[in-house]
Motif scaffolding. Structure first.
Motif, PDB file in Angstrom:
ATOM      1  N   VAL A 198      -9.258 -51.569 -69.315  1.00 55.94           N
ATOM      2  CA  VAL A 198     -10.442 -50.950 -68.709  1.00 55.94           C
ATOM      3  C   VAL A 198     -10.485 -49.474 -69.100  1.00 55.94           C
ATOM      4  O   VAL A 198      -9.503 -48.754 -68.945  1.00 55.94           O
ATOM      5  CB  VAL A 198     -10.417 -51.101 -67.167  1.00 55.94           C
ATOM      6  N   GLU A 199     -11.639 -49.053 -69.628  1.00 58.01           N
ATOM      7  CA  GLU A 199     -11.806 -47.681 -70.100  1.00 58.01           C
ATOM      8  C   GLU A 199     -12.973 -47.014 -69.378  1.00 58.01           C
ATOM      9  O   GLU A 199     -13.799 -47.701 -68.773  1.00 58.01           O
ATOM     10  CB  GLU A 199     -12.059 -47.702 -71.619  1.00 58.01           C
ATOM     11  N   PRO A 200     -13.040 -45.680 -69.450  1.00 57.45           N
ATOM     12  CA  PRO A 200     -14.160 -44.980 -68.811  1.00 57.45           C
ATOM     13  C   PRO A 200     -15.507 -45.567 -69.242  1.00 57.45           C
ATOM     14  O   PRO A 200     -15.701 -45.903 -70.411  1.00 57.45           O
ATOM     15  CB  PRO A 200     -13.997 -43.532 -69.290  1.00 57.45           C
ATOM     16  N   ASP A 201     -16.407 -45.703 -68.276  1.00 58.58           N
ATOM     17  CA  ASP A 201     -17.759 -46.215 -68.465  1.00 58.58           C
ATOM     18  C   ASP A 201     -17.839 -47.735 -68.675  1.00 58.58           C
ATOM     19  O   ASP A 201     -18.905 -48.274 -68.920  1.00 58.58           O
ATOM     20  CB  ASP A 201     -18.493 -45.483 -69.597  1.00 58.58           C
ATOM     21  N   ASP A 202     -16.699 -48.438 -68.578  1.00 56.98           N
ATOM     22  CA  ASP A 202     -16.750 -49.903 -68.519  1.00 56.98           C
ATOM     23  C   ASP A 202     -17.234 -50.320 -67.130  1.00 56.98           C
ATOM     24  O   ASP A 202     -17.193 -49.534 -66.187  1.00 56.98           O
ATOM     25  CB  ASP A 202     -15.341 -50.507 -68.711  1.00 56.98           C
ATOM     26  N   GLU A 203     -17.656 -51.579 -67.008  1.00 51.18           N
ATOM     27  CA  GLU A 203     -17.901 -52.148 -65.687  1.00 51.18           C
ATOM     28  C   GLU A 203     -16.809 -53.166 -65.380  1.00 51.18           C
ATOM     29  O   GLU A 203     -16.287 -53.825 -66.293  1.00 51.18           O
ATOM     30  CB  GLU A 203     -19.275 -52.838 -65.636  1.00 51.18           C
ATOM     31  N   VAL A 204     -16.469 -53.274 -64.104  1.00 55.41           N
ATOM     32  CA  VAL A 204     -15.476 -54.250 -63.657  1.00 55.41           C
ATOM     33  C   VAL A 204     -16.074 -55.037 -62.493  1.00 55.41           C
ATOM     34  O   VAL A 204     -16.562 -54.450 -61.519  1.00 55.41           O
ATOM     35  CB  VAL A 204     -14.165 -53.552 -63.218  1.00 55.41           C
ATOM     36  N   LEU A 205     -16.059 -56.354 -62.602  1.00 52.16           N
ATOM     37  CA  LEU A 205     -16.622 -57.215 -61.557  1.00 52.16           C
ATOM     38  C   LEU A 205     -15.651 -57.277 -60.376  1.00 52.16           C
ATOM     39  O   LEU A 205     -14.479 -57.619 -60.534  1.00 52.16           O
ATOM     40  CB  LEU A 205     -16.861 -58.624 -62.115  1.00 52.16           C
ATOM     41  N   VAL A 206     -16.163 -56.909 -59.198  1.00 60.74           N
ATOM     42  CA  VAL A 206     -15.340 -56.795 -57.995  1.00 60.74           C
ATOM     43  C   VAL A 206     -16.112 -57.444 -56.839  1.00 60.74           C
ATOM     44  O   VAL A 206     -17.323 -57.243 -56.726  1.00 60.74           O
ATOM     45  CB  VAL A 206     -15.092 -55.288 -57.677  1.00 60.74           C
ATOM     46  N   PRO A 207     -15.437 -58.206 -55.978  1.00 59.98           N
ATOM     47  CA  PRO A 207     -16.175 -58.773 -54.844  1.00 59.98           C
ATOM     48  C   PRO A 207     -16.658 -57.662 -53.904  1.00 59.98           C
ATOM     49  O   PRO A 207     -15.942 -56.671 -53.706  1.00 59.98           O
ATOM     50  CB  PRO A 207     -15.132 -59.663 -54.145  1.00 59.98           C
TER      51      PRO A 207
END
Ligand code: PLP
Length: 402
Positions: A100-109
Motif C-alpha cells: 500500500v502506497e500513498p494515494d492508494d485506496e484500501v477497502l475497509v469495512p
C-alpha cells in the motif's frame, strides 16, 4: 392469537425488562457491575513476569519475545508471527508489506474499530468503505464483487477505481467480535482484481474459518493483545505471514531496520520502533497457554446467552455460521429492526442494572476524518449499527457450563 397480549403489553411494545431478566439468568445476581470484558490471569503470569524482573530482561530484547512469537505461530499455524507493540502498529506494517502506497485506496469495512481505517491513513492511503453481511457482521464478498464490477477496472498496474482514478491496492476483512468473514469468495474476488488481502484478526485469536485459523488466509494477518482482547499482553500485537521473505521484512521494519551485527549500529531504511517489550511478551506466553480454555468458556457463555434469549421477543443473539468456529470474543444481541428505536433504552436499563452493555462502534464514514472517503451502499452496516448491543463477555463468565 398472542396470548401475552394484555392491557399493558401489546405486541408492538418492546419489553426492556425481559432483556435484563435474561442477562440476570445467565450472569446471576451480582453486587458489583459486570464488565463488558475483563482479562483473566489464572496461569503462569506472575512466574514469567517475575522472571523478567529477576533476570533484568524487561525491554525490547529477550527470550520471552522469541518464545511468544514461536507459540503464536504454533497456535495459528502461520509460517511466522512477529510480535509488535500493539494491533494498530501491526496493521500499519501489514499494509506496507501488502504494497500500500500513498494515494492508494484500501477497502475497509465501515463496521470496524477505528484502528483498521487509521492504519490505512498512516500509509498515506485512503480507506474506501464497504458493507457487511448479517451472517458474519463482516465484509460481504458478494456485494463487493457486484460493486467492483461497476466501479473498478483492471490494468497492468492493478485495480483502478474509475470514479476516483486511484489504485485499489488492498482489502482488509475484519473478523467482527471473533466471527470469521466468509473468506473463500472474498479471496477469489480480490485475486481476480489483483487486490491484496490483509486480515484484521485483532478480535479473532482462536477463531477458525473452515478449519484454518483467522489471520493466516490472506497475504498478511494481524492480531491485537490489548487489555480487552481474549489474550492480553497489557498492550501488544502481532503480524502473521506465511511467506519467509515477508516475515523477514516484517521483523526488520518493526525493529528499527537495524542490520544484525554484534556491535555495529547501522540502519538500512526508515524503520519503526514497534518492538514488543519482553515484559509484555512474558505475560503473553502465560496467557497463550490458557487460550483453549478461554475459547471454551467463551463458547459456553455464547450458548448460555442463546438459550436465555431464545424466548425473549424482538431480539436475536448472534450465532456463528456453519463455516465458522468463532471465539465469541464479544457476544452480540440484535434488536429486530422495528425495535431499533429501543436500543438506547435497553443500553440505559441494562447498565443501570449493573450489566455493562455497549452499542456498536460509530460507522467509519460518520467520523469527521473519514466523512469524505469513497464508500459503497452501507445498508447492512447501518442496520447493524442501529440494532446491536454487545453483552458482557469475559471468559470467566462462561466457566460454569455443566
Ligand atoms: C483491538 C483492535 C485493533 C488493534 O487495537 P490495538 O489497541 O492497537 O491493539 C485493530 N482492529 C480491531 C478491529 C480491533 O478490535
Amino acid at each position: 392469537m398472542d396470548t401475552k397480549q394484555t392491557a399493558t403489553t401489546c405486541k408492538n411494545a418492546f419489553d426492556v425488562q425481559a432483556v435484563v431478566d435474561a442477562l440476570r439468568l445467565v450472569l446471576g445476581e451480582s453486587r458489583s457491575p459486570v464488565s463488558l470484558h475483563e482479562p483473566c490471569f489464572g496461569g503462569n503470569e506472575w512466574v514469567y513476569v517475575k522472571d523478567c524482573l529477576d533476570s533484568g530482561w524487561v525491554s525490547s530484547v529477550g527470550a520471552y519475545v522469541d518464545r511468544f512469537e514461536q507459540a503464536l505461530a504454533e497456535v495459528t499455524g502461520a509460517g511466522r508471527a512477529i510480535a509488535v507493540v500493539n494491533g494498530t502498529a501491526a496493521l500499519h506494517i501489514a499494509l506496507m508489506l501488502a504494497g500500500v502506497e500513498p494515494d492508494d485506496e484500501v477497502l475497509v469495512p465501515a463496521l470496524t474499530f477505528v484502528a483498521t481505517a487509521n492504519a490505512v491513513s498512516y500509509c498515506g492511503a485512503v480507506p474506501h468503505f464497504v458493507d457487511s453481511e448479517f451472517r458474519t457482521m463482516g465484509l460481504d464478498a458478494t456485494k463487493l464483487a457486484d460493486y467492483l464490477g461497476e466501479i473498478a477496472e483492471t490494468s497492468a498496474k492493478g485495480c483502478r477505481n474509475r470514479m476516483t482514478g486511484r489504485r485499489i491496492r488492498a482489502a482488509v476483512p475484519m473478523h467482527t467480535f471473533g466471527c470469521p468473514v466468509d473468506l473463500d469468495p472474498l479471496l477469489e474476488c480480490c485475486a481476480g482484481y489483483g487486490i491484496v488481502v490483509v486480515e484484521d484478526a485483532a478480535e479473532s485469536l482462536g477463531s477458525y474459518y473452515k478449519g484454518r485459523h483467522t489471520g493466516t488466509l490472506g497475504r498478511v494477518g494481524t492480531l491485537s493483545f490489548n487489555g480487552n482482547k481474549l489474550v492480553t499482553t497489557g498492550g501488544g500485537g502481532a503480524i502473521l505471514v506465511n511467506d519467509t521473505e515477508l516475515g523477514r521484512q516484517a521483523k526488520h521494519i518493526t525493529t528499527t531496520a537495524r542490520q544484525p551485527h554484534r556491535w555495529r549500529l547501522y540502519h538500512d531504511q526508515v524503520g519503526y520502533n514497534y518492538r514488543l517489550p519482553n515484559l509484555n511478551a512474558a505475560l503473553g506466553c502465560a496467557q497463550l497457554e490458557q487460550l483453549a480454555g478461554f475459547v471454551e468458556s467463551k463458547r459456553a457463555l455464547a450458548r448460555h446467552y442463546a438459550e436465555a434469549f431464545r424466548d425473549v421477543p424482538g431480539v436475536q443473539v448472534f450465532v456463528e455460521p456453519e463455516f465458522a468456529r468463532s471465539n465469541y470474543w464479544l457476544n452480540a444481541l440484535l434488536l429486530d429492526e422495528k425495535f431499533s428505536d429501543q436500543r438506547d433504552a435497553v443500553l440505559e436499563q441494562t447498565n443501570q442494572s449493573g450489566f455493562l452493555t455497549r452499542p456498536s462502534w460509530a460507522l467509519m464514514h460518520k467520523l469527521p476524518m473519514y466523512h469524505a472517503c469513497p464508500r459503497m451502499d452501507l445498508a447492512v452496516a447501518e442496520s447493524i449499527e442501529r440494532r446491536l448491543i454487545n453483552l458482557p463477555s469475559s471468559a470467566a463468565l462462561g466457566k460454569s457450563d455443566a
